[in-house]
Design a protein around this motif. Structure first.
Motif, mmCIF file in Angstrom:
data_model
loop_
_atom_site.group_PDB
_atom_site.id
_atom_site.type_symbol
_atom_site.label_atom_id
_atom_site.label_comp_id
_atom_site.label_asym_id
_atom_site.label_seq_id
_atom_site.Cartn_x
_atom_site.Cartn_y
_atom_site.Cartn_z
ATOM 1 N N GLN A 6 -9.269 18.416 -39.861
ATOM 2 C CA GLN A 6 -8.120 17.639 -39.396
ATOM 3 C C GLN A 6 -7.251 18.518 -38.520
ATOM 4 O O GLN A 6 -6.925 19.646 -38.894
ATOM 5 C CB GLN A 6 -7.303 17.119 -40.571
ATOM 6 C CG GLN A 6 -8.043 16.104 -41.389
ATOM 7 C CD GLN A 6 -7.173 15.535 -42.492
ATOM 8 O OE1 GLN A 6 -6.174 16.123 -42.888
ATOM 9 N NE2 GLN A 6 -7.555 14.386 -42.996
ATOM 10 N N ARG A 7 -6.883 17.965 -37.371
ATOM 11 C CA ARG A 7 -5.984 18.685 -36.472
ATOM 12 C C ARG A 7 -4.544 18.276 -36.769
ATOM 13 O O ARG A 7 -4.285 17.233 -37.346
ATOM 14 C CB ARG A 7 -6.313 18.348 -35.022
ATOM 15 C CG ARG A 7 -7.668 18.850 -34.588
ATOM 16 C CD ARG A 7 -7.878 18.514 -33.125
ATOM 17 N NE ARG A 7 -9.182 18.908 -32.670
ATOM 18 C CZ ARG A 7 -9.440 20.052 -32.055
ATOM 19 N NH1 ARG A 7 -8.489 20.910 -31.832
ATOM 20 N NH2 ARG A 7 -10.665 20.332 -31.668
ATOM 21 N N ASN A 8 -3.614 19.097 -36.326
ATOM 22 C CA ASN A 8 -2.196 18.810 -36.474
ATOM 23 C C ASN A 8 -1.822 17.681 -35.506
ATOM 24 O O ASN A 8 -1.851 17.871 -34.291
ATOM 25 C CB ASN A 8 -1.386 20.076 -36.175
ATOM 26 C CG ASN A 8 0.091 19.874 -36.337
ATOM 27 O OD1 ASN A 8 0.580 18.749 -36.423
ATOM 28 N ND2 ASN A 8 0.825 20.961 -36.362
ATOM 29 N N GLN A 9 -1.485 16.512 -36.022
ATOM 30 C CA GLN A 9 -1.193 15.349 -35.180
ATOM 31 C C GLN A 9 0.030 15.566 -34.290
ATOM 32 O O GLN A 9 0.189 14.894 -33.277
ATOM 33 C CB GLN A 9 -1.004 14.103 -36.043
ATOM 34 C CG GLN A 9 -2.253 13.707 -36.808
ATOM 35 C CD GLN A 9 -3.425 13.399 -35.900
ATOM 36 O OE1 GLN A 9 -3.307 12.662 -34.941
ATOM 37 N NE2 GLN A 9 -4.575 13.983 -36.198
ATOM 38 N N ALA A 10 0.884 16.511 -34.641
ATOM 39 C CA ALA A 10 2.047 16.804 -33.796
ATOM 40 C C ALA A 10 1.625 17.392 -32.459
ATOM 41 O O ALA A 10 2.388 17.344 -31.491
ATOM 42 C CB ALA A 10 2.994 17.762 -34.521
ATOM 43 N N LEU A 11 0.405 17.920 -32.374
ATOM 44 C CA LEU A 11 -0.089 18.512 -31.139
ATOM 45 C C LEU A 11 -0.829 17.502 -30.255
ATOM 46 O O LEU A 11 -1.311 17.846 -29.187
ATOM 47 C CB LEU A 11 -1.024 19.687 -31.452
ATOM 48 C CG LEU A 11 -0.406 20.830 -32.252
ATOM 49 C CD1 LEU A 11 -1.473 21.857 -32.607
ATOM 50 C CD2 LEU A 11 0.739 21.469 -31.487
ATOM 51 N N LEU A 12 -0.924 16.248 -30.709
ATOM 52 C CA LEU A 12 -1.644 15.214 -29.979
ATOM 53 C C LEU A 12 -0.841 14.712 -28.789
ATOM 54 O O LEU A 12 0.339 14.395 -28.912
ATOM 55 C CB LEU A 12 -1.970 14.039 -30.894
ATOM 56 C CG LEU A 12 -2.646 12.827 -30.263
ATOM 57 C CD1 LEU A 12 -4.018 13.200 -29.709
ATOM 58 C CD2 LEU A 12 -2.771 11.701 -31.262
ATOM 59 N N ALA A 13 -1.496 14.631 -27.635
ATOM 60 C CA ALA A 13 -0.887 14.049 -26.432
ATOM 61 C C ALA A 13 -1.737 12.857 -26.006
ATOM 62 O O ALA A 13 -2.963 12.946 -25.956
ATOM 63 C CB ALA A 13 -0.831 15.080 -25.316
ATOM 64 N N ILE A 14 -1.098 11.727 -25.734
ATOM 65 C CA ILE A 14 -1.790 10.527 -25.274
ATOM 66 C C ILE A 14 -1.318 10.240 -23.865
ATOM 67 O O ILE A 14 -0.131 10.010 -23.634
ATOM 68 C CB ILE A 14 -1.507 9.327 -26.203
ATOM 69 C CG1 ILE A 14 -1.939 9.661 -27.634
ATOM 70 C CG2 ILE A 14 -2.221 8.083 -25.692
ATOM 71 C CD1 ILE A 14 -1.568 8.618 -28.655
ATOM 72 N N PHE A 26 -6.905 5.476 -22.066
ATOM 73 C CA PHE A 26 -6.037 6.514 -22.610
ATOM 74 C C PHE A 26 -6.835 7.786 -22.832
ATOM 75 O O PHE A 26 -7.933 7.754 -23.380
ATOM 76 C CB PHE A 26 -5.400 6.064 -23.930
ATOM 77 C CG PHE A 26 -4.477 4.900 -23.750
ATOM 78 C CD1 PHE A 26 -3.156 5.106 -23.412
ATOM 79 C CD2 PHE A 26 -4.939 3.604 -23.892
ATOM 80 C CE1 PHE A 26 -2.297 4.043 -23.222
ATOM 81 C CE2 PHE A 26 -4.095 2.529 -23.704
ATOM 82 C CZ PHE A 26 -2.777 2.743 -23.372
ATOM 83 N N TRP A 27 -6.292 8.905 -22.382
ATOM 84 C CA TRP A 27 -6.899 10.210 -22.574
ATOM 85 C C TRP A 27 -6.193 10.875 -23.745
ATOM 86 O O TRP A 27 -4.975 11.037 -23.732
ATOM 87 C CB TRP A 27 -6.740 11.046 -21.300
ATOM 88 C CG TRP A 27 -7.469 12.339 -21.370
ATOM 89 C CD1 TRP A 27 -6.956 13.558 -21.695
ATOM 90 C CD2 TRP A 27 -8.849 12.544 -21.099
ATOM 91 N NE1 TRP A 27 -7.941 14.516 -21.640
ATOM 92 C CE2 TRP A 27 -9.123 13.908 -21.273
ATOM 93 C CE3 TRP A 27 -9.898 11.697 -20.715
ATOM 94 C CZ2 TRP A 27 -10.377 14.452 -21.095
ATOM 95 C CZ3 TRP A 27 -11.141 12.239 -20.531
ATOM 96 C CH2 TRP A 27 -11.369 13.605 -20.725
ATOM 97 N N LEU A 28 -6.952 11.222 -24.776
ATOM 98 C CA LEU A 28 -6.394 11.861 -25.967
ATOM 99 C C LEU A 28 -6.725 13.347 -25.926
ATOM 100 O O LEU A 28 -7.881 13.720 -25.721
ATOM 101 C CB LEU A 28 -6.988 11.257 -27.229
ATOM 102 C CG LEU A 28 -6.899 9.729 -27.352
ATOM 103 C CD1 LEU A 28 -7.595 9.269 -28.617
ATOM 104 C CD2 LEU A 28 -5.464 9.272 -27.329
ATOM 105 N N ALA A 29 -5.739 14.176 -26.111
ATOM 106 C CA ALA A 29 -5.960 15.622 -26.088
ATOM 107 C C ALA A 29 -4.995 16.304 -27.047
ATOM 108 O O ALA A 29 -3.889 15.811 -27.282
ATOM 109 C CB ALA A 29 -5.764 16.165 -24.679
ATOM 110 N N PHE A 30 -5.441 17.395 -27.574
ATOM 111 C CA PHE A 30 -4.585 18.205 -28.441
ATOM 112 C C PHE A 30 -4.136 19.430 -27.662
ATOM 113 O O PHE A 30 -4.925 20.066 -26.967
ATOM 114 C CB PHE A 30 -5.338 18.629 -29.706
ATOM 115 C CG PHE A 30 -5.467 17.532 -30.715
ATOM 116 C CD1 PHE A 30 -4.504 17.358 -31.693
ATOM 117 C CD2 PHE A 30 -6.525 16.652 -30.669
ATOM 118 C CE1 PHE A 30 -4.602 16.332 -32.616
ATOM 119 C CE2 PHE A 30 -6.645 15.626 -31.585
ATOM 120 C CZ PHE A 30 -5.675 15.465 -32.563
#
Length: 75
Positions: A6-14, A26-30
């Protein structure tokens, strides 16, 4: 074999984008940040430059509850 990490969802950029035909997607990136992946996870294996094999299942149905409901509402 490894468990799904599991990655830290706070680092997710949409990022909302459009393809060559004007269709939205939508491009999802951490964000790249230091974090310690859990032991035994696929993210830990990748961080250690190893190959990870993680068997996944898409169906998230709660089978025991589904069975209980089927019994409770059976005619």
């Amino acid at each position: 074999m490894a468990a799904q990490g599991q990655r830290n969802q706070a680092l997710l950029a949409i990022d909302a984008r459009s393809d060559g035909r004007g269709n939205p997607y939508f491009w999802l990136a951490f964000a790249k940040a230091r974090f310690e992946p859990g032991n035994g996870s696929d993210l830990k294996a990748i961080a250690e430059k190893r190959i990870s094999v993680t068997p996944l299942r898409l169906d998230l149905t709660d089978e025991p509850t589904l069975t209980r409901f089927a019994q409770a509402f059976a005619e």
